[in-house]
Scaffold this motif. Structure first.
Motif, PDB file in Angstrom:
ATOM      1  N   ARG A 156      -0.938   7.233   7.669  1.00  0.00           N
ATOM      2  CA  ARG A 156      -2.153   7.870   8.197  1.00  0.00           C
ATOM      3  C   ARG A 156      -3.014   6.859   8.943  1.00  0.00           C
ATOM      4  O   ARG A 156      -3.494   7.120  10.044  1.00  0.00           O
ATOM      5  CB  ARG A 156      -2.950   8.503   7.058  1.00  0.00           C
ATOM      6  CG  ARG A 156      -4.206   9.241   7.535  1.00  0.00           C
ATOM      7  CD  ARG A 156      -4.931   9.900   6.390  1.00  0.00           C
ATOM      8  NE  ARG A 156      -5.475   8.932   5.445  1.00  0.00           N
ATOM      9  CZ  ARG A 156      -4.993   8.711   4.231  1.00  0.00           C
ATOM     10  NH1 ARG A 156      -3.923   9.366   3.812  1.00  0.00           N
ATOM     11  NH2 ARG A 156      -5.557   7.818   3.443  1.00  0.00           N
ATOM     12  N   LYS A 157      -3.176   5.680   8.352  1.00  0.00           N
ATOM     13  CA  LYS A 157      -4.004   4.645   8.970  1.00  0.00           C
ATOM     14  C   LYS A 157      -3.387   4.158  10.282  1.00  0.00           C
ATOM     15  O   LYS A 157      -4.080   3.969  11.284  1.00  0.00           O
ATOM     16  CB  LYS A 157      -4.181   3.467   8.001  1.00  0.00           C
ATOM     17  CG  LYS A 157      -5.247   2.472   8.421  1.00  0.00           C
ATOM     18  CD  LYS A 157      -5.248   1.228   7.532  1.00  0.00           C
ATOM     19  CE  LYS A 157      -5.368   1.551   6.082  1.00  0.00           C
ATOM     20  NZ  LYS A 157      -5.461   0.295   5.257  1.00  0.00           N
ATOM     21  N   ILE A 206      -4.215  -3.299  10.881  1.00  0.00           N
ATOM     22  CA  ILE A 206      -3.839  -2.314   9.877  1.00  0.00           C
ATOM     23  C   ILE A 206      -4.409  -2.629   8.494  1.00  0.00           C
ATOM     24  O   ILE A 206      -4.758  -1.719   7.733  1.00  0.00           O
ATOM     25  CB  ILE A 206      -2.292  -2.155   9.816  1.00  0.00           C
ATOM     26  CG1 ILE A 206      -1.887  -0.977   8.927  1.00  0.00           C
ATOM     27  CG2 ILE A 206      -1.627  -3.441   9.364  1.00  0.00           C
ATOM     28  CD1 ILE A 206      -2.234   0.371   9.474  1.00  0.00           C
ATOM     29  N   THR A 243     -15.785  -2.332  14.296  1.00  0.00           N
ATOM     30  CA  THR A 243     -15.233  -2.649  12.976  1.00  0.00           C
ATOM     31  C   THR A 243     -15.668  -4.005  12.422  1.00  0.00           C
ATOM     32  O   THR A 243     -15.348  -4.329  11.283  1.00  0.00           O
ATOM     33  CB  THR A 243     -13.696  -2.593  13.013  1.00  0.00           C
ATOM     34  OG1 THR A 243     -13.208  -3.540  13.976  1.00  0.00           O
ATOM     35  CG2 THR A 243     -13.216  -1.201  13.417  1.00  0.00           C
ATOM     36  N   GLU A 276      -3.894   6.704  12.999  1.00  0.00           N
ATOM     37  CA  GLU A 276      -5.283   6.685  13.470  1.00  0.00           C
ATOM     38  C   GLU A 276      -5.512   5.522  14.433  1.00  0.00           C
ATOM     39  O   GLU A 276      -6.180   5.682  15.461  1.00  0.00           O
ATOM     40  CB  GLU A 276      -6.235   6.580  12.276  1.00  0.00           C
ATOM     41  CG  GLU A 276      -6.303   7.845  11.434  1.00  0.00           C
ATOM     42  CD  GLU A 276      -7.113   7.655  10.161  1.00  0.00           C
ATOM     43  OE1 GLU A 276      -7.533   6.491   9.889  1.00  0.00           O
ATOM     44  OE2 GLU A 276      -7.313   8.649   9.433  1.00  0.00           O
ATOM     45  N   LEU A 277      -4.963   4.351  14.099  1.00  0.00           N
ATOM     46  CA  LEU A 277      -5.133   3.190  14.973  1.00  0.00           C
ATOM     47  C   LEU A 277      -4.453   3.406  16.323  1.00  0.00           C
ATOM     48  O   LEU A 277      -5.037   3.125  17.379  1.00  0.00           O
ATOM     49  CB  LEU A 277      -4.558   1.941  14.300  1.00  0.00           C
ATOM     50  CG  LEU A 277      -5.422   1.279  13.235  1.00  0.00           C
ATOM     51  CD1 LEU A 277      -4.620   0.232  12.471  1.00  0.00           C
ATOM     52  CD2 LEU A 277      -6.653   0.634  13.860  1.00  0.00           C
ATOM     53  N   GLU A 290       0.842  -1.185   0.000  1.00  0.00           N
ATOM     54  CA  GLU A 290       0.000   0.000   0.000  1.00  0.00           C
ATOM     55  C   GLU A 290       0.884   1.245   0.000  1.00  0.00           C
ATOM     56  O   GLU A 290       2.056   1.201   0.374  1.00  0.00           O
ATOM     57  CB  GLU A 290      -0.918   0.002   1.221  1.00  0.00           C
ATOM     58  CG  GLU A 290      -1.947  -1.122   1.209  1.00  0.00           C
ATOM     59  CD  GLU A 290      -2.974  -0.952   2.315  1.00  0.00           C
ATOM     60  OE1 GLU A 290      -3.184   0.195   2.756  1.00  0.00           O
ATOM     61  OE2 GLU A 290      -3.565  -1.957   2.732  1.00  0.00           O
ATOM     62  N   HIS A 329      -7.196  -4.187   7.988  1.00  0.00           N
ATOM     63  CA  HIS A 329      -8.620  -4.424   8.218  1.00  0.00           C
ATOM     64  C   HIS A 329      -9.011  -5.869   7.859  1.00  0.00           C
ATOM     65  O   HIS A 329      -9.873  -6.119   7.008  1.00  0.00           O
ATOM     66  CB  HIS A 329      -9.487  -3.445   7.418  1.00  0.00           C
ATOM     67  CG  HIS A 329     -10.914  -3.417   7.880  1.00  0.00           C
ATOM     68  ND1 HIS A 329     -11.295  -2.897   9.109  1.00  0.00           N
ATOM     69  CD2 HIS A 329     -12.050  -3.873   7.303  1.00  0.00           C
ATOM     70  CE1 HIS A 329     -12.599  -3.025   9.248  1.00  0.00           C
ATOM     71  NE2 HIS A 329     -13.081  -3.616   8.173  1.00  0.00           N
ATOM     72  N   ALA A 351      -0.698   6.643   2.850  1.00  0.00           N
ATOM     73  CA  ALA A 351      -1.969   6.102   3.341  1.00  0.00           C
ATOM     74  C   ALA A 351      -1.739   5.166   4.520  1.00  0.00           C
ATOM     75  O   ALA A 351      -2.508   5.163   5.494  1.00  0.00           O
ATOM     76  CB  ALA A 351      -2.696   5.370   2.213  1.00  0.00           C
TER      77      ALA A 351
END
Length: 217
Positions: free
Chosen positions: A116-117, A153, A187, A120-121, A109, A155, A113
């Motif tokens: 950022r992810k 991470i 989630t 957030e986690l 990835e 998902h 991105a």
């Protein structure tokens, strides 16, 4: 969601799993309990595609991962399954943030991105001020929350946890257990948790008890 059919596994002449049948529904939190040597961790490793069964079949979301080529199976594992281990298994040379990012890097990835992810986690898990710390600078509870973030991470649809609170004190155990249920509600992950902690087991949606390589309930 997860379907295990007639799974067997032996090491040398010792049969560890003796024809396991198990189904786990989407968004369900299942505890697998039993004495040491019952086959709990071996079953979890097979569900996680870390080990192959001698016989039987595994399906996750209708896919039999053991029918995939090795590289395809590794990609399936990375994208669909998250792991939380008893001793967190963080890489000591990387920061908390970098440890969380690793599975997404493997999935190729974009770095921006992924960063950022991961931020957030870690913020969601109360670790926004610990992102640049290495594992040696974190408490046991913080390390395990970093491990949970790493598991989340990409998902994945399934989180597999092997004695995730076994090395934690009572307060951190309770916080980690509460986190699992919060994550499921937020989630939608499915959790399969191998544990000796009866307090955790009784809070889950269902307890699966194993003994001598079989499910007894």
């Amino acid at each position: 969601m997860i379907k295990v059919s007639s799974i067997t596994k032996s090491f040398d002449n010792l049969q560890i799993l003796k024809g396991i049948d198990l189904e786990v529904n989407r968004r369900e939190i299942v505890a697998v309990v039993g004495p040491s040597g019952a086959g709990k961790t071996t079953l979890l490793q097979i569900i996680g595609t870390l080990d192959r069964p001698d016989g039987g079949k595994l399906e996750i979301d209708g896919i039999d991962p053991f029918r995939l080529k090795e590289r395809e199976m590794a990609d399936f594992r990375n994208r669909h399954i998250g792991f939380v281990f008893q001793f967190h298994q963080l890489l000591p040379e990387f920061t908390a943030l970098e440890n969380v990012m690793i599975p997404a890097w493997i999935a190729k990835e974009k770095d921006s991105a992924v960063r950022r992810k991961a931020c957030e986690l870690l913020d969601f898990l109360g670790l926004s001020d610990r992102m640049e710390h290495k594992p040696s600078e974190l408490s046991g509870g913080e390390k395990q929350r970093v491990a949970v973030a790493r598991a989340l991470i990409n998902h994945p649809s399934v989180i597999l946890a092997d004695e995730p609170s076994g090395s934690l004190d009572s307060q951190n155990k309770d916080e980690l257990h509460a986190l699992f249920f919060d994550l499921r509600n937020r989630t939608g992950q499915t959790f399969v948790i191998v544990t000796h902690d009866e307090r955790l087991a009784t809070k889950t949606d269902r307890i699966v008890r194993m003994k001598d390589g079989t499910i007894i309930n």
